[in-house]
Design an enzyme around this catalytic site. Structure first.
Site, PDB file in Angstrom:
ATOM      1  N   ARG A 149       5.295   7.404  -3.868  1.00  0.00           N
ATOM      2  CA  ARG A 149       5.172   5.962  -3.687  1.00  0.00           C
ATOM      3  C   ARG A 149       5.692   5.191  -4.907  1.00  0.00           C
ATOM      4  O   ARG A 149       6.316   4.137  -4.772  1.00  0.00           O
ATOM      5  CB  ARG A 149       3.707   5.584  -3.419  1.00  0.00           C
ATOM      6  CG  ARG A 149       3.244   5.928  -2.016  1.00  0.00           C
ATOM      7  CD  ARG A 149       1.776   5.581  -1.801  1.00  0.00           C
ATOM      8  NE  ARG A 149       1.404   5.791  -0.421  1.00  0.00           N
ATOM      9  CZ  ARG A 149       1.488   4.886   0.544  1.00  0.00           C
ATOM     10  NH1 ARG A 149       1.941   3.677   0.257  1.00  0.00           N
ATOM     11  NH2 ARG A 149       1.131   5.173   1.772  1.00  0.00           N
ATOM     12  N   TYR A 159       4.155  18.246   1.606  1.00  0.00           N
ATOM     13  CA  TYR A 159       5.612  18.116   1.572  1.00  0.00           C
ATOM     14  C   TYR A 159       6.069  17.846   0.145  1.00  0.00           C
ATOM     15  O   TYR A 159       5.291  17.394  -0.706  1.00  0.00           O
ATOM     16  CB  TYR A 159       6.103  17.009   2.512  1.00  0.00           C
ATOM     17  CG  TYR A 159       5.417  15.671   2.377  1.00  0.00           C
ATOM     18  CD1 TYR A 159       5.828  14.724   1.442  1.00  0.00           C
ATOM     19  CD2 TYR A 159       4.349  15.338   3.218  1.00  0.00           C
ATOM     20  CE1 TYR A 159       5.218  13.493   1.341  1.00  0.00           C
ATOM     21  CE2 TYR A 159       3.723  14.099   3.124  1.00  0.00           C
ATOM     22  CZ  TYR A 159       4.159  13.184   2.186  1.00  0.00           C
ATOM     23  OH  TYR A 159       3.538  11.958   2.092  1.00  0.00           O
ATOM     24  N   GLU A 194       1.481 -10.872  -8.026  1.00  0.00           N
ATOM     25  CA  GLU A 194       0.724  -9.616  -8.024  1.00  0.00           C
ATOM     26  C   GLU A 194      -0.466  -9.750  -8.973  1.00  0.00           C
ATOM     27  O   GLU A 194      -0.307 -10.185 -10.121  1.00  0.00           O
ATOM     28  CB  GLU A 194       1.633  -8.468  -8.452  1.00  0.00           C
ATOM     29  CG  GLU A 194       0.941  -7.174  -8.819  1.00  0.00           C
ATOM     30  CD  GLU A 194       0.059  -6.625  -7.717  1.00  0.00           C
ATOM     31  OE1 GLU A 194      -1.050  -6.145  -8.048  1.00  0.00           O
ATOM     32  OE2 GLU A 194       0.465  -6.678  -6.529  1.00  0.00           O
ATOM     33  N   GLN A 195      -1.646  -9.366  -8.503  1.00  0.00           N
ATOM     34  CA  GLN A 195      -2.845  -9.540  -9.323  1.00  0.00           C
ATOM     35  C   GLN A 195      -2.904  -8.576 -10.506  1.00  0.00           C
ATOM     36  O   GLN A 195      -3.497  -8.887 -11.540  1.00  0.00           O
ATOM     37  CB  GLN A 195      -4.094  -9.383  -8.470  1.00  0.00           C
ATOM     38  CG  GLN A 195      -4.305  -8.003  -7.898  1.00  0.00           C
ATOM     39  CD  GLN A 195      -5.570  -7.921  -7.050  1.00  0.00           C
ATOM     40  OE1 GLN A 195      -6.289  -8.902  -6.910  1.00  0.00           O
ATOM     41  NE2 GLN A 195      -5.830  -6.748  -6.497  1.00  0.00           N
ATOM     42  N   ASP A 200      -0.348  -3.832   5.625  1.00  0.00           N
ATOM     43  CA  ASP A 200      -1.746  -3.506   5.864  1.00  0.00           C
ATOM     44  C   ASP A 200      -2.626  -4.735   6.038  1.00  0.00           C
ATOM     45  O   ASP A 200      -3.669  -4.667   6.688  1.00  0.00           O
ATOM     46  CB  ASP A 200      -2.303  -2.656   4.713  1.00  0.00           C
ATOM     47  CG  ASP A 200      -1.908  -1.189   4.820  1.00  0.00           C
ATOM     48  OD1 ASP A 200      -1.321  -0.809   5.843  1.00  0.00           O
ATOM     49  OD2 ASP A 200      -2.191  -0.433   3.873  1.00  0.00           O
TER      50      ASP A 200
END
Length: 397
Positions: free
Chosen positions: A108, A214, A34-35, A292
């Site tokens: 998230r 929501y 992970e950067q 993605d």
């Protein structure tokens, strides 16, 4: 294989960590690069539908998801001005009884934390920005911006819409601006108590825009996304600050509940919505894509994260039973063949919902509302069976 297959996953988001956990469970030696200096997600909500919770429960995350996830009672589609109900499709117990797994609304960051906590120590490597890679007969060598190097049998690009791995495989490209921007925010639920909000996923549809809200984080927060059509945009970012006054102006004349939600936010971020056309392929040799990086889509089917989660399960299933590193390319071709048609269909459906959600009042809008009411549109529960009943691992096996 007598030796464990080594897999390098570039990108420590939801898709990358899900893939890593699936691959660990499949017996692979996994490293996530992970950067950023820490694992983090923007302050926004995510829908975890049964096709995704099936995977996550299988990874042992049921208790963690239940601790912070919210099970919505229904999809509730409403008109923009008078709040009239167009569709109320049951979720919660009805959905779980039909498909075997729940639907969660989550922050998230809560989902990312649950995935990270489930990984064994020594899997995630922070502050590793990929500078390039090269494949040879023995595997793939990764080069990082600070000069460090690593090797693996397989490289997985889970590095998002701007994916350097994708660009290295297929050349430079540009995402398409879809003509929409989204104002997003989270608001403490206590601040909205006077509205008496239902525990549903509410979608308000109106001319040229729509509004979604929501509960998340154990009902302590309310997430909203306000999508507005706009002619142009020059940046792709989740972190540009927006103005509450601009969002309120964009939703002038809308139902008071929508405007109360907008006005309750302390701050908002404005997010230009980009996508890319489906790729003809995801894999070259020992290198493939996920999430993605492979299939960026509009959020209008609430399936972006869910499809990345499915990718991770399918990829692990394809790599689980290979007999030697020489079989990697064939396994990645199989993964691509299983996943690409489904994600391409969802990319197209998500783009189509932009038109359906934003119809101006008139004959086309009236016909849309009739179709929603009789269950023939894609957001009704009956029409979602093909989506929710999907088992990524079983279809590969």
């Amino acid at each position: 294989m007598t030796e464990r297959l080594s897999v390098a996953v570039v990108g420590g988001g939801i898709g990358g960590l899900t893939a890593a956990l699936c691959l660990v469970r499949a017996g692979c030696d996994v490293r996530v690069y992970e950067q950023a200096g820490q694992l983090s997600e923007v302050g926004a909500g995510v829908q975890v539908s049964p096709n995704a919770s099936r995977v996550l429960h299988g990874l042992g995350l049921a208790e963690a998801l239940a601790a912070t996830g919210v099970k919505p009672l229904a999809w509730h589609q409403r008109r923009w001005d008078d709040g009239r109900t167009l569709l109320r499709a049951p979720l919660a117990e009805a959905l779980e009884a039909t498909f075997g797994f729940p639907h969660y609304q989550m922050h998230r960051a809560d989902l990312l934390d649950a995935l990270a906590a489930a990984l064994p120590p020594g899997v995630v490597f922070l502050s590793h920005r990929l500078a390039g890679f090269a494949e040879d007969t023995d595997g793939v060598e990764l080069r990082f911006a600070d000069g460090r190097r690593a090797r693996a049998d397989v490289l997985v690009g889970a590095d998002g819409i701007h994916s350097p791995v994708r660009q290295a495989l297929f050349g430079p490209d540009r995402a398409r601006f879809t003509g929409c921007v989204a104002y997003r925010a989270v608001v403490p639920a206590e601040r909205l108590r006077h509205l008496g909000l239902e525990v549903t996923a509410q979608i308000w549809m109106g001319p040229g825009r729509h509004f979604v809200h929501y509960f998340i984080s154990g009902r302590r927060l309310v997430n909203f996304v306000a999508v507005v059509e706009q002619d142009e945009w020059t940046r792709e970012s989740w972190t540009d600050r927006g103005e509450i006054a601009d969002a309120l102006a964009a939703f002038a004349g809308w139902h008071p509940q929508v405007r109360d939600l907008l006005g309750a936010a302390d701050e908002t971020y404005v997010w230009a919505l980009f996508d890319r056309p489906p790729l003809p392929r995801w894999s070259v040799g020992r290198v493939t894509l996920l999430g993605d990086a492979a299939h960026a889509m509009l959020p209008f089917m609430a399936q972006g994260a869910a499809q990345a989660i499915e990718d991770g399960a399918a990829l692990a299933a394809c790599l689980r039973d290979i007999r030697s590193p020489a079989d990697v390319a064939g396994a990645l071709t199989r993964y691509e063949r299983v996943r690409l048609p489904r994600t391409s269909q969802l990319q197209a459906m998500s783009a189509g919902n932009k038109t359906r959600f934003h119809l101006p009042d008139g004959p086309d809008q009236e016909e849309r509302d009739r179709q929603i009411a009789d269950g023939s549109q894609a957001w009704s529960l009956n029409a979602q069976a093909w989506l929710y009943d999907y088992d990524a691992d079983a279809l590969v096996s």
